[in-house]
Design an enzyme around this catalytic site. Sequence first.
Site, PDB file in Angstrom:
ATOM      1  N   CYS A 139     -20.810  -0.245  -1.587  1.00  0.00           N
ATOM      2  CA  CYS A 139     -20.927  -1.059  -2.806  1.00  0.00           C
ATOM      3  C   CYS A 139     -22.232  -0.856  -3.555  1.00  0.00           C
ATOM      4  CB  CYS A 139     -20.766  -2.526  -2.439  1.00  0.00           C
ATOM      5  SG  CYS A 139     -19.217  -2.840  -1.592  1.00  0.00           S
ATOM      6  N   GLU A 145     -14.952  -9.962  -5.917  1.00  0.00           N
ATOM      7  CA  GLU A 145     -15.181 -10.423  -4.535  1.00  0.00           C
ATOM      8  C   GLU A 145     -16.663 -10.274  -4.200  1.00  0.00           C
ATOM      9  OE1 GLU A 145     -16.064  -8.418  -1.908  1.00  0.00           O
ATOM     10  OE2 GLU A 145     -15.982  -6.495  -2.945  1.00  0.00           O
ATOM     11  N   ASP A 168       0.872  -1.179   0.000  1.00  0.00           N
ATOM     12  CA  ASP A 168       0.000   0.000   0.000  1.00  0.00           C
ATOM     13  C   ASP A 168       0.906   1.224   0.000  1.00  0.00           C
ATOM     14  OD1 ASP A 168      -3.221   0.296   1.047  1.00  0.00           O
ATOM     15  OD2 ASP A 168      -1.969   2.096   1.007  1.00  0.00           O
ATOM     16  N   PHE A 218     -32.439 -11.039   1.892  1.00  0.00           N
ATOM     17  CA  PHE A 218     -32.460  -9.671   1.356  1.00  0.00           C
ATOM     18  C   PHE A 218     -33.870  -9.168   1.106  1.00  0.00           C
ATOM     19  CE2 PHE A 218     -28.242  -7.802   0.698  1.00  0.00           C
ATOM     20  CZ  PHE A 218     -27.547  -8.767   1.388  1.00  0.00           C
TER      21      PHE A 218
HETATM   22  C1  UGA Z   1     -22.611  -6.120  -0.469  1.00  0.00           C
HETATM   23  C2  UGA Z   1     -22.949  -7.526  -0.974  1.00  0.00           C
HETATM   24  O1  UGA Z   1     -23.879  -8.164  -0.082  1.00  0.00           O
HETATM   25  C3  UGA Z   1     -21.683  -8.381  -1.077  1.00  0.00           C
HETATM   26  O2  UGA Z   1     -22.009  -9.649  -1.631  1.00  0.00           O
HETATM   27  C4  UGA Z   1     -20.681  -7.653  -1.991  1.00  0.00           C
HETATM   28  O3  UGA Z   1     -19.458  -8.366  -2.084  1.00  0.00           O
HETATM   29  C5  UGA Z   1     -20.399  -6.285  -1.430  1.00  0.00           C
HETATM   30  O4  UGA Z   1     -21.620  -5.543  -1.329  1.00  0.00           O
HETATM   31  C6  UGA Z   1     -19.427  -5.604  -2.348  1.00  0.00           C
HETATM   32  O5  UGA Z   1     -19.778  -5.376  -3.504  1.00  0.00           O
HETATM   33  O6  UGA Z   1     -18.270  -5.386  -1.957  1.00  0.00           O
HETATM   34  P1  UGA Z   1     -22.170  -5.003   1.928  1.00  0.00           P
HETATM   35  O7  UGA Z   1     -22.108  -3.695   1.211  1.00  0.00           O
HETATM   36  O8  UGA Z   1     -21.121  -5.325   2.938  1.00  0.00           O
HETATM   37  O9  UGA Z   1     -22.125  -6.224   0.859  1.00  0.00           O
HETATM   38  O10 UGA Z   1     -23.552  -5.039   2.671  1.00  0.00           O
HETATM   39  P2  UGA Z   1     -24.909  -5.895   2.658  1.00  0.00           P
HETATM   40  O11 UGA Z   1     -24.927  -6.810   3.799  1.00  0.00           O
HETATM   41  O12 UGA Z   1     -25.152  -6.477   1.326  1.00  0.00           O
HETATM   42  O13 UGA Z   1     -25.975  -4.722   2.921  1.00  0.00           O
HETATM   43  C7  UGA Z   1     -26.097  -3.616   2.025  1.00  0.00           C
HETATM   44  C8  UGA Z   1     -27.195  -2.695   2.451  1.00  0.00           C
HETATM   45  O14 UGA Z   1     -28.481  -3.304   2.253  1.00  0.00           O
HETATM   46  C9  UGA Z   1     -27.171  -2.294   3.927  1.00  0.00           C
HETATM   47  O15 UGA Z   1     -27.493  -0.930   4.038  1.00  0.00           O
HETATM   48  C10 UGA Z   1     -28.233  -3.173   4.564  1.00  0.00           C
HETATM   49  O16 UGA Z   1     -28.778  -2.629   5.735  1.00  0.00           O
HETATM   50  C11 UGA Z   1     -29.240  -3.241   3.444  1.00  0.00           C
HETATM   51  N1  UGA Z   1     -30.129  -4.423   3.516  1.00  0.00           N
HETATM   52  C12 UGA Z   1     -29.621  -5.662   3.305  1.00  0.00           C
HETATM   53  C13 UGA Z   1     -31.479  -4.250   3.787  1.00  0.00           C
HETATM   54  O17 UGA Z   1     -31.981  -3.120   3.993  1.00  0.00           O
HETATM   55  N2  UGA Z   1     -32.293  -5.350   3.802  1.00  0.00           N
HETATM   56  C14 UGA Z   1     -31.821  -6.608   3.586  1.00  0.00           C
HETATM   57  O18 UGA Z   1     -32.626  -7.565   3.607  1.00  0.00           O
HETATM   58  C15 UGA Z   1     -30.455  -6.762   3.345  1.00  0.00           C
END
Ligand code: UGA
Length: 438
Positions: free
Chosen positions: A265, A153, A32, A254
């Site tokens: 993301c 990823e 880095d 989800f």
């Molecule tokens: C997301 C994807 O789930 C991963 O598979 C992916 O690798 C990642 O983006 C990325 O592209 O790097 P992440 O951003 O860590 O992961 O978070 P999530 O757990 O997917 O949640 C995303 C958002 O959706 C959060 O604000 C969460 O609160 C919301 N969410 C999720 C809901 O409102 N309802 C749900 O049922 C699920």
Amino acid sequence: MSQRIAVVGTGYVGLVCGACLADLGHRVHCVDLDAAKIAALGRGEVSIFEPGLEALVASGLTSGRLTFSTDTAAAVADAGIVFIAVGTPPEPKTGNPDLTGVLAVADIVADTARGFVVLVTKSTVPVGTAKRIAARIAARKPGADVAVASNPEFLREGNAIGDFMDAERIVIGTREARALDALRETYEPLIRRGSAFVATSPETSELVKHASNAFLSTKIAFINEMARLCEKVGADVEMIAHGMGLDRRIGPDFLKPGPGYGGSCFPKDALALVNAARDAGSPLSIVETVLTSNQHHKHAMVTKIAEAVGGLEGKRIGVLGIAFKSGTDDVREAPALTIVAELVKGGAAVTAYDPKAIDNARPILNGIAYADTASGVADGADAIVVLTEWPEFAALDLRAIRERMRGRLLVDLRNVVAPDAARAAGLVLHPLGKPAPG
Ligand code: UGA
């Protein structure tokens, strides 16, 4: 077979990937440009909050398989596989990912590679990036023995180690058999444990990533719109998600309503995909609608709070949760940022608490007060609003909270509070997408 790997970029993706690959038995050199960060990592200090990551870095340092430096050229020259995991921040004007860092690594690989090198994009990049990198290297150093591959990823923050070590799929996009073989060997321990291995073209691999995130965003936007409809017609969105999710073609995941999706993301990736699709002359109208739906939903949540509390002007509102989801200190694109800012704009005085994210929120969310504890937001409050589903918010001492408030309103935009407990404490609960308990 143990591989010599360089991971360029020790942000979230790079560090998780490097530490996990070292744990699988490979020799991994993480680099880095940030010297202070590299020095800290060399001492085993991890600044990102991610369960299990610090222990994995420590064990990599102890085994000697995980090393850190700031010397990208040396790390690349010594590696058979180079993962690009540098940041791709959105460009201010278009929102498209800025590929400057990615292309800079490609240039270093072209300049320094000694033998055959597999150059892998791990950062989320627009479709066509692998092709662009290959052309760039060929122009910069004709005859360079570099094979380019895409390996997106699928890590979720807060569950990243588990998602890596127990991956549902490993997607590799390359046209070079030698690159495919090297990456299959790299991931062999995971494939043996049951991870599906998907070998395809770079363009398809790049789009698998974007399509997955866009589809998950669509599910969330869909259930959030259903939640708002449920409130109008007296239905229960959680039972709808349950009833839908039992259909295996839909699945239960989800489909949790909330104040809107956020994070580093989903919002950025969907926008990049929309732009790429438009540029390609094949717009994705569904994903475009998801973007506007998610924005609108956050505003609708402000309206819901304002109506429940009888207008925002002069009201004191306690906010529980700022992180974009539980289990992380990350506030990037968190719905709380928009919602709290609008509450303040509407004339409310806001006090907020988050178990992990306050330090990250402070520089962004000005004009509000912060509490050290969850119950601290209740002092003199007319309403409490839950914005993040931290488990501790499901186990609050609601009587103590009620005593510190001047009002009785609890707006739960994550549906974590038990209605019976709220009623017993004398609170008036407004859940999301279901009838308020009588
Ligand atoms: C997301 C994807 O789930 C991963 O598979 C992916 O690798 C990642 O983006 C990325 O592209 O790097 P992440 O951003 O860590 O992961 O978070 P999530 O757990 O997917 O949640 C995303 C958002 O959706 C959060 O604000 C969460 O609160 C919301 N969410 C999720 C809901 O409102 N309802 C749900 O049922 C699920």
